[in-house]
Design an enzyme around this catalytic site. Sequence first.
Site, PDB file in Angstrom:
ATOM      1  N   ARG A  87     -51.589  35.476  83.501  1.00  7.00           N
ATOM      2  CA  ARG A  87     -51.302  34.057  83.269  1.00  7.00           C
ATOM      3  C   ARG A  87     -49.979  33.702  83.907  1.00  7.00           C
ATOM      4  NH1 ARG A  87     -51.547  30.280  78.559  1.00  7.00           N
ATOM      5  NH2 ARG A  87     -50.521  28.411  79.331  1.00  7.00           N
ATOM      6  N   ARG A  96     -56.027  27.765  83.522  1.00  5.77           N
ATOM      7  CA  ARG A  96     -55.413  29.052  83.216  1.00  5.77           C
ATOM      8  C   ARG A  96     -56.456  30.118  82.945  1.00  5.77           C
ATOM      9  NH1 ARG A  96     -53.226  26.441  78.559  1.00  5.77           N
ATOM     10  NH2 ARG A  96     -52.151  25.162  80.071  1.00  5.77           N
ATOM     11  N   ASP A  99     -55.462  31.519  77.628  1.00  6.01           N
ATOM     12  CA  ASP A  99     -54.476  30.888  76.759  1.00  6.01           C
ATOM     13  C   ASP A  99     -54.733  31.417  75.358  1.00  6.01           C
ATOM     14  OD1 ASP A  99     -52.436  29.066  75.982  1.00  6.01           O
ATOM     15  OD2 ASP A  99     -53.971  27.627  75.318  1.00  6.01           O
ATOM     16  N   ASP A 101     -53.403  30.943  71.595  1.00 10.13           N
ATOM     17  CA  ASP A 101     -52.535  30.191  70.694  1.00 10.13           C
ATOM     18  C   ASP A 101     -52.634  30.774  69.292  1.00 10.13           C
ATOM     19  OD1 ASP A 101     -51.811  28.530  72.760  1.00 10.13           O
ATOM     20  OD2 ASP A 101     -53.161  26.902  72.194  1.00 10.13           O
TER      21      ASP A 101
HETATM   22  P1  ATP Z   1     -50.833  23.595  73.541  1.00  6.35           P
HETATM   23  O1  ATP Z   1     -49.779  24.325  72.738  1.00  6.35           O
HETATM   24  O2  ATP Z   1     -50.783  22.112  73.389  1.00  6.35           O
HETATM   25  O3  ATP Z   1     -52.195  24.162  73.323  1.00  6.35           O
HETATM   26  P2  ATP Z   1     -50.617  25.108  75.962  1.00  6.35           P
HETATM   27  O4  ATP Z   1     -51.245  26.200  75.176  1.00  6.35           O
HETATM   28  O5  ATP Z   1     -51.264  24.662  77.201  1.00  6.35           O
HETATM   29  O6  ATP Z   1     -50.419  23.819  75.053  1.00  6.35           O
HETATM   30  P3  ATP Z   1     -48.484  26.806  76.707  1.00  6.35           P
HETATM   31  O7  ATP Z   1     -47.831  26.613  78.015  1.00  6.35           O
HETATM   32  O8  ATP Z   1     -49.432  27.961  76.533  1.00  6.35           O
HETATM   33  O9  ATP Z   1     -49.146  25.441  76.307  1.00  6.35           O
HETATM   34  O10 ATP Z   1     -47.434  26.935  75.554  1.00  6.35           O
HETATM   35  C1  ATP Z   1     -46.509  25.910  75.274  1.00  6.35           C
HETATM   36  C2  ATP Z   1     -45.460  26.341  74.263  1.00  6.35           C
HETATM   37  O11 ATP Z   1     -45.973  26.230  72.938  1.00  6.35           O
HETATM   38  C3  ATP Z   1     -44.979  27.757  74.383  1.00  6.35           C
HETATM   39  O12 ATP Z   1     -43.731  27.731  75.000  1.00  6.35           O
HETATM   40  C4  ATP Z   1     -44.845  28.240  72.931  1.00  6.35           C
HETATM   41  O13 ATP Z   1     -43.570  28.741  72.671  1.00  6.35           O
HETATM   42  C5  ATP Z   1     -45.130  27.010  72.107  1.00  6.35           C
HETATM   43  N1  ATP Z   1     -45.783  27.247  70.834  1.00  6.35           N
HETATM   44  C6  ATP Z   1     -45.362  26.731  69.660  1.00  6.35           C
HETATM   45  N2  ATP Z   1     -46.148  27.095  68.651  1.00  6.35           N
HETATM   46  C7  ATP Z   1     -47.134  27.862  69.186  1.00  6.35           C
HETATM   47  C8  ATP Z   1     -48.254  28.531  68.619  1.00  6.35           C
HETATM   48  N3  ATP Z   1     -48.526  28.469  67.298  1.00  6.35           N
HETATM   49  N4  ATP Z   1     -49.043  29.250  69.463  1.00  6.35           N
HETATM   50  C9  ATP Z   1     -48.781  29.290  70.787  1.00  6.35           C
HETATM   51  N5  ATP Z   1     -47.735  28.671  71.373  1.00  6.35           N
HETATM   52  C10 ATP Z   1     -46.900  27.970  70.585  1.00  6.35           C
HETATM   53 CA    CA Z   2     -53.313  25.911  74.064  1.00  7.33          CA
HETATM   54 CA    CA Z   3     -50.665  28.330  74.670  1.00  9.75          CA
END
Ligand code: ATP
Ligand code: CA
Ligand code: CA
Length: 417
Positions: A87, A96, A99, A101
């Site tokens: 990634r 991507r 991902d 989360d």
């Molecule tokens: P989204 O968070 O809206 O799904 P995304 O997954 O596309 O967006 P990323 O670039 O993967 O965005 O991550 C964005 C930021 O979210 C990271 O820098 C991370 O630190 C933050 N973040 C905050 N809380 C969480 C969580 N519970 N899980 C994953 N990332 C988190």
């Molecule tokens: Ca996400």
């Molecule tokens: Ca994410």
Amino acid sequence: MKCYVGLGSNLGDRRANLESAARALRELSASKQLRVSPIHTTPALMPEIAPPEWNIPYLNAAAEINWNGTANELFQALQKIESDMGRVRTARWAPRVIDLDLLICGDMQIVQADLTVPHPRLRERAFVLGPLRDLAPGLKIQTQTSLSLLRRLKEKTPLWMGIVNLTPDSFSDGGELNDPTALTKRLQSQDVHVIDLGAESTRPGASTVQPEEEWRRLRPAFEILKDHFNGKIFKPLISVDTRYAATAARAIEFGANWINDVSGAADPEMIPLLRSCTCEYVLMHSLSVPPIAGHTIPTDKDPVYEIKEWSLRQIERLGIETDRVILDPGIGFGKTAQQSITILKEIDRLFELSMRILVAHSRKSFQRVWAEEPAAAERDIESVGVSIAMAAKGVDILRVHNPEMHIRAYRALSEVS
Ligand code: ATP
Ligand code: CA
Ligand code: CA
């Protein structure tokens, strides 16, 4: 601590990406076990400024993991899996490879600069809540369950259940699948979330089957599926359509995830079996199986109210968690055509029961009210029409004969809703 992780991929071999991420997650789990949801295909989130080539649908899923460390440690482990899988962080909404989360961590609430748990956008995302509903419909996210949060959203994410009839006398495709090569092809081509294996036809006038014979018909399908998905974490859920506890017990031993019982647990052995296992149970409303012509809910009664009252009584009787029960109102079983139509029109009244709802309308004869075609197998277009209406209302599971057609139509619905 039980934690839930959201998985998403819209770049490269998306299915293989989810599979590798899930293998890595399984290694993290204290029990070395991972429960995963089925995979949902969902439209990419596209802000106005995004270039059109970013519009690649996502594959989304959720996983449940037993985690012994802290939430921050798990978050770091997820980020490591993401970077190990290649990634690269580019623009926010760009496609991507993977991902991951962190959605939920026990009942912890965390608000830090880089980590918020529960995930801050969880409540507004059907592509997250859909998979969570599949894994844990009763999971509390502060005050509400994943199921009730999902129901509030405009976007809908039904599970598609494909019917596989292993009978010589099914009402719509009987006998077609007696040939092992054809069966293998059919089971492997089904791009569905749930495969419903049935070895007894419940059409009016069909002959009944004894459990021995029923299992003799079912077993080869289990073997084929086991070979085909050998070693895979993501595989379709297996549902077995049976009224016999003896058959259900064997199916559970062979890894069946759901028991789909059109009799509403008429076999007295079914209840102790369900209490002793963790499988899920499709509770179908009927007055008799097979249906007897003319034997219906009295026409001066409200059929939806009758089904609601009946299901509350049945839940008491079953004595298992509501989470494990999926209610099927039994379209065409003990209902006039008009009553079946009323139930479909007012299906959202059943959502008040806080249970997942399954609708099985495909090719059924109530459609004669508007369909010209006399043969059940010719009613797929009408069946797709009903499916789309049910999906738009938020029905959780749709059981259909020709899933490819329904899923294509649903994809169109999901892109424009
Ligand atoms: P989204 O968070 O809206 O799904 P995304 O997954 O596309 O967006 P990323 O670039 O993967 O965005 O991550 C964005 C930021 O979210 C990271 O820098 C991370 O630190 C933050 N973040 C905050 N809380 C969480 C969580 N519970 N899980 C994953 N990332 C988190
Ligand atoms: Ca996400
Ligand atoms: Ca994410």
